[in-house]
Scaffold this active site. Structure first.
Site, PDB file in Angstrom:
ATOM      1  CG  HIS A  48      63.398   7.110  96.392  1.00  0.00           C
ATOM      2  ND1 HIS A  48      64.235   6.569  96.443  1.00  0.00           N
ATOM      3  CD2 HIS A  48      62.589   5.758  97.098  1.00  0.00           C
ATOM      4  CE1 HIS A  48      64.942   5.599  97.148  1.00  0.00           C
ATOM      5  NE2 HIS A  48      63.542   5.802  97.664  1.00  0.00           N
ATOM      6  CG  PHE A  49      63.254  10.689  98.222  1.00  0.00           C
ATOM      7  CD1 PHE A  49      62.200   9.978  99.440  1.00  0.00           C
ATOM      8  CD2 PHE A  49      64.514   9.870  99.047  1.00  0.00           C
ATOM      9  CE1 PHE A  49      61.907   8.981 100.150  1.00  0.00           C
ATOM     10  CE2 PHE A  49      64.394   8.878 100.115  1.00  0.00           C
ATOM     11  CZ  PHE A  49      63.142   7.593 100.351  1.00  0.00           C
TER      12      PHE A  49
END
Length: 145
Positions: A48-49
């Protein structure tokens, strides 16, 4: 002020889901201010991410809920109980939280009747609003082993 060992003596959360590093201020049954130092090594950043690490908003809300749990469970009458998340109202995210940020987590208990209550949570980074929300909670007893 409460350090990590004192926090762990009050709430049951542990790595990787303990999201409060220190409690800076506390007024029994009323309010608390905690911090979460957001490290590049947080496990959630792997997905994420990967190219643009952002702390998931739900974990910011969970960090606020954990500070609220400390407020509720540090009192003698609630010691040894559990605080369960019962709901979220009016939640808004205003800014992204990234590695290196220090989240300031402020929670005020607005009302509590019996085992049900509501609080207001505000998360900031460097004085800038990141998230604000209303949190509902329910207190319960730990199950017998």
């Amino acid at each position: 002020m409460l350090d990590i060992q004192q926090i762990q003596a009050i709430i049951p959360h542990r790595y990787p889901f303990l999201l409060v590093d220190r409690i800076l201020e506390i007024e029994e049954g009323k309010r608390a201010v905690g911090i979460k130092n957001v490290s590049a090594n947080e496990s959630f950043f792997a997905g994420h991410f990967p190219e643009y690490p952002v702390m998931p908003g739900v974990l910011i809300v969970e960090a606020l809920a954990q500070v609220g749990a400390v407020v509720l469970l540090q009192s003698e009458e609630n010691r040894g109980r559990l605080a369960f998340f019962a709901g979220i109202d009016n939640c808004r995210f205003k800014k992204q939280v990234q590695p290196g940020d220090q989240l300031r987590l402020e929670v005020e208990i607005l009302r509590a009747r019996g085992s049900i209550g509501k609080g207001k949570g505000v998360a900031t980074v460097n004085g800038e609003l990141v998230c604000e929300t209303e949190l509902m909670f329910a207190l319960g007893d730990k199950p017998a082993n």
